[in-house]
Design an enzyme around this catalytic site. Sequence first.
Site: not given
Ligand code: NAD
Ligand code: TDX
Length: 336
Positions: A123-125, A150, A154
């Site tokens: 992630t960019d975080e 988190y 990562k």
């Molecule tokens: P998500 O939470 O929707 O899905 C995570 C999945 O991993 C689920 O299916 C869960 O059951 C599985 N999981 C969790 N713990 C596990 C374990 N111990 N063993 C096996 N499986 C397990 O997450 P996502 O949004 O699809 O994110 C996927 C990846 O991308 C993550 O690594 C996250 O850090 C990264 N990422 C997500 C975002 C975003 O915006 N969603 C952005 C940047 C990076």
């Molecule tokens: O109800 C809300 N109201 C609100 O203002 C929620 C859930 C979030 N927010 C804000 C917080 C953040 O500034 O919106 C922005 C996005 O929030 P999230 O959807 O929780 O995402 P973020 O915390 O930015 O992280 C996401 O992007 C990077 C993913 O959850 C991570 O897994 C990924 O690494």
Amino acid sequence: MKVLITGGAGFIGTNFIFYWCKHHPRDLVVNFDKLTYAGDRNNLKKLEKSSRYCFVCGDTTNKQAVDRVMKKVDLVVNFAAESHVDRSINNPQVFLETNVLGTFNLLEAALENKVNRFHHISTDEVYGSLSLGSKNKFSEKTKYEPSSPYSASKAASDHLVLSYWQTFGLPVTITNCSNNYGPYQYPEKFIPRMITNLLEGKKIPIYGDGKYVRDWLHVEDHARAIEAVLIKGRPGETYCVGGLKKDINNLEIAKMILKIMGKNDKDWLEFVVDRAGHDRRYAVDWNKISQELGWKPRYNLTMGLEQTVEWYRNNSSWWQNKKQEAERFYQQTNKK
Ligand code: NAD
Ligand code: TDX
């Protein structure tokens, strides 16, 4: 080729598996997922009829299970993680276990089984926060400065992955991408939470002043970026992936959603308590992947949000129970 996907029952993993199976129909895809609250095996039910796809329920923190599933694997894509920042503030331990120890088990097994590529989704975080109004962006050269449990977990996993390249020569790659959006995203996250709230006649909760900036990437563009890195990326390298060129803050995103859903701004926004340690601004410079691998995003934000709203409108049976669970979590943490 045998491809092991971890966390494939989650949001990005599901979309990636659909994409990969469509574009690489000869590959055998194994989806290894623990099915936490965020995983839903039924997402990929239609693939279960195929002999080229199989689901294995398992936990990456279980070394024996990981060793078993890694046999004869050519390619690993590691999506498995605890992914929600708010939950990491309440219960950090499982983030350390899955995101760090789980990745470690996968690396060890990948090394033992001599996989051709271990791709880690990050992630960019991990880069921390940029100041509002600055022109700076995160790139592959930016120093790691994670703010939440988190992002710290990562960051730790990214370092571990690169150490397996430096020390053992395991051919790894990493993508550090921005906020994804699109179908199958768990309704705890901002965009699906807004859409499903509005579909239920509830307001959009805006944390703090709402002037927080995220870079938004459509999940299908992300899948194409991962494919480009798997096929053309250089081992040992990191690639940043983003979807936008211009900053857009949470209030502006909320207004876009309201417009798509035909609602006015004033009645449907509710300012709520801010997230602890809330990163102010993310912006991603995706020049490296663009120049080296020829990738760029195809979705524009309006188009992507319209498609996403449509998906949630048409799939309420997918999200209704998940939403109840997510809102129970927010109630317990006072973020209603
Ligand atoms: P998500 O939470 O929707 O899905 C995570 C999945 O991993 C689920 O299916 C869960 O059951 C599985 N999981 C969790 N713990 C596990 C374990 N111990 N063993 C096996 N499986 C397990 O997450 P996502 O949004 O699809 O994110 C996927 C990846 O991308 C993550 O690594 C996250 O850090 C990264 N990422 C997500 C975002 C975003 O915006 N969603 C952005 C940047 C990076
Ligand atoms: O109800 C809300 N109201 C609100 O203002 C929620 C859930 C979030 N927010 C804000 C917080 C953040 O500034 O919106 C922005 C996005 O929030 P999230 O959807 O929780 O995402 P973020 O915390 O930015 O992280 C996401 O992007 C990077 C993913 O959850 C991570 O897994 C990924 O690494």
